[in-house]
Design a protein around this motif. Structure first.
Motif, PDB file in Angstrom:
ATOM      1  N   ILE A 164      26.745   8.206  47.923  1.00  0.00           N
ATOM      2  CA  ILE A 164      26.810   7.727  46.535  1.00  0.00           C
ATOM      3  C   ILE A 164      27.819   6.595  46.410  1.00  0.00           C
ATOM      4  N   VAL A 165      28.993   6.763  47.011  1.00  0.00           N
ATOM      5  CA  VAL A 165      30.029   5.730  46.917  1.00  0.00           C
ATOM      6  C   VAL A 165      29.574   4.444  47.602  1.00  0.00           C
ATOM      7  N   THR A 166      29.000   4.556  48.795  1.00  0.00           N
ATOM      8  CA  THR A 166      28.576   3.341  49.502  1.00  0.00           C
ATOM      9  C   THR A 166      27.469   2.618  48.750  1.00  0.00           C
ATOM     10  N   MET A 167      26.522   3.346  48.184  1.00  0.00           N
ATOM     11  CA  MET A 167      25.437   2.672  47.468  1.00  0.00           C
ATOM     12  C   MET A 167      25.908   2.095  46.134  1.00  0.00           C
ATOM     13  N   CYS A 168      26.804   2.779  45.445  1.00  0.00           N
ATOM     14  CA  CYS A 168      27.347   2.218  44.192  1.00  0.00           C
ATOM     15  C   CYS A 168      28.139   0.945  44.472  1.00  0.00           C
ATOM     16  N   ASP A 169      28.961   0.963  45.514  1.00  0.00           N
ATOM     17  CA  ASP A 169      29.696  -0.248  45.887  1.00  0.00           C
ATOM     18  C   ASP A 169      28.734  -1.360  46.294  1.00  0.00           C
ATOM     19  N   PHE A 170      27.722  -1.016  47.066  1.00  0.00           N
ATOM     20  CA  PHE A 170      26.725  -2.003  47.493  1.00  0.00           C
ATOM     21  C   PHE A 170      26.059  -2.667  46.287  1.00  0.00           C
ATOM     22  N   VAL A 171      25.626  -1.857  45.339  1.00  0.00           N
ATOM     23  CA  VAL A 171      24.935  -2.392  44.154  1.00  0.00           C
ATOM     24  C   VAL A 171      25.875  -3.257  43.321  1.00  0.00           C
ATOM     25  N   MET A 172      27.116  -2.821  43.124  1.00  0.00           N
ATOM     26  CA  MET A 172      28.042  -3.608  42.308  1.00  0.00           C
ATOM     27  C   MET A 172      28.413  -4.926  42.986  1.00  0.00           C
ATOM     28  N   ILE A 173      28.607  -4.918  44.298  1.00  0.00           N
ATOM     29  CA  ILE A 173      28.900  -6.166  45.004  1.00  0.00           C
ATOM     30  C   ILE A 173      27.700  -7.102  44.915  1.00  0.00           C
ATOM     31  N   LEU A 174      26.493  -6.548  45.038  1.00  0.00           N
ATOM     32  CA  LEU A 174      25.282  -7.357  44.893  1.00  0.00           C
ATOM     33  C   LEU A 174      25.184  -7.957  43.490  1.00  0.00           C
ATOM     34  N   VAL A 175      25.535  -7.182  42.473  1.00  0.00           N
ATOM     35  CA  VAL A 175      25.497  -7.682  41.091  1.00  0.00           C
ATOM     36  C   VAL A 175      26.478  -8.841  40.918  1.00  0.00           C
ATOM     37  N   PHE A 176      27.706  -8.689  41.404  1.00  0.00           N
ATOM     38  CA  PHE A 176      28.674  -9.783  41.295  1.00  0.00           C
ATOM     39  C   PHE A 176      28.239 -10.999  42.109  1.00  0.00           C
ATOM     40  N   TYR A 177      27.635 -10.778  43.262  1.00  0.00           N
ATOM     41  CA  TYR A 177      27.131 -11.881  44.073  1.00  0.00           C
ATOM     42  C   TYR A 177      26.066 -12.659  43.310  1.00  0.00           C
ATOM     43  N   ILE A 178      25.154 -11.955  42.687  1.00  0.00           N
ATOM     44  CA  ILE A 178      24.086 -12.602  41.913  1.00  0.00           C
ATOM     45  C   ILE A 178      24.653 -13.313  40.690  1.00  0.00           C
ATOM     46  N   ILE A 179      25.632 -12.696  40.030  1.00  0.00           N
ATOM     47  CA  ILE A 179      26.256 -13.308  38.848  1.00  0.00           C
ATOM     48  C   ILE A 179      26.880 -14.645  39.197  1.00  0.00           C
ATOM     49  N   TYR A 180      27.598 -14.698  40.313  1.00  0.00           N
ATOM     50  CA  TYR A 180      28.239 -15.950  40.711  1.00  0.00           C
ATOM     51  C   TYR A 180      27.248 -16.930  41.327  1.00  0.00           C
ATOM     52  N   LEU A 181      26.258 -16.437  42.061  1.00  0.00           N
ATOM     53  CA  LEU A 181      25.300 -17.309  42.717  1.00  0.00           C
ATOM     54  C   LEU A 181      24.411 -18.039  41.710  1.00  0.00           C
ATOM     55  N   PHE A 182      23.984 -17.327  40.680  1.00  0.00           N
ATOM     56  CA  PHE A 182      23.099 -17.920  39.675  1.00  0.00           C
ATOM     57  C   PHE A 182      23.844 -18.365  38.421  1.00  0.00           C
ATOM     58  N   ARG A 183      25.179 -18.389  38.467  1.00  0.00           N
ATOM     59  CA  ARG A 183      26.027 -18.877  37.378  1.00  0.00           C
ATOM     60  C   ARG A 183      25.804 -18.130  36.055  1.00  0.00           C
ATOM     61  N   VAL A 184      25.559 -16.854  36.136  1.00  0.00           N
ATOM     62  CA  VAL A 184      25.376 -16.045  34.930  1.00  0.00           C
ATOM     63  C   VAL A 184      26.668 -15.973  34.135  1.00  0.00           C
TER      64      VAL A 184
END
Length: 179
Positions: free
Chosen positions: A72-92
């Motif tokens: 649970i911890v690894t997947m939650c961290d994975f998803v949140m890091i992916l969300v921040f990556y997408i936020i910065y990559l697509f300038r959200v």
């Protein structure tokens, strides 16, 4: 004597998107961020978390609660890091200005790193020399180290951004914008 309104441009991206030579609205994808150290660090973190998850998932468990917590911890961290990556990559972050993105990222890394460190310790303690469980815990510790590095980088960017903004306000003064 006429006084105009001063515009102070600040960037919230911790990846250094402001250092690109292209105009700020040159598309949806921020190529400078994609090549930055911060983005590369996020991708490596996601890979380590995914490998840790796969190692634990494909092993024989001796203690269900310890390893399900690790998953649970690894997947939650994975998803949140992916969300921040997408936020910065697509300038959200430019569209959602009501959120302090460096602070949100700092808090995510702080909480996620503490939980990941605990999960990695528990997984290592309960591994009983099983190869997959030891490998999963090892990748968990490596991801924890990279998360600590991200906390330091995020904190450094947040402090520099805030102290620079504070210094600009002291030099210009709050009354100069009213005139």
């Amino acid at each position: 004597m006429s006084h105009g309104v001063r515009v102070i441009r600040t960037d919230v991206s911790s990846g250094g998107a402001s250092t690109s030579s292209s105009p700020p609205d040159s598309g949806r994808l921020d190529r400078a961020y994609a090549r930055s150290c911060t983005a590369t660090l996020k991708v490596v973190q996601m890979l380590l978390l995914l490998i840790a998850f796969i190692c634990i998932r494909n092993s024989i468990w001796l203690d269900y609660s310890a390893y399900s917590y690790f998953e649970i911890v690894t997947m939650c961290d994975f998803v949140m890091i992916l969300v921040f990556y997408i936020i910065y990559l697509f300038r959200v972050y430019r569209l959602l200005t009501c959120i302090n993105w460096p602070l949100a990222e700092f808090l995510h890394y702080l909480i996620g790193t503490i939980l990941l460190l605990i999960a990695s310790f528990v997984a290592a303690a309960k591994s009983h020399n099983s190869g997959g469980l030891v490998a999963g815990a090892t990748f968990g510790f490596l991801a924890t180290f990279l998360c600590i590095l991200s906390i330091w980088l995020s904190y450094k960017v947040s402090c520099v951004t805030q102290s620079t903004a504070h210094g600009i306000m002291r030099r210009t003064g709050p009354s100069s914008e009213k005139q």
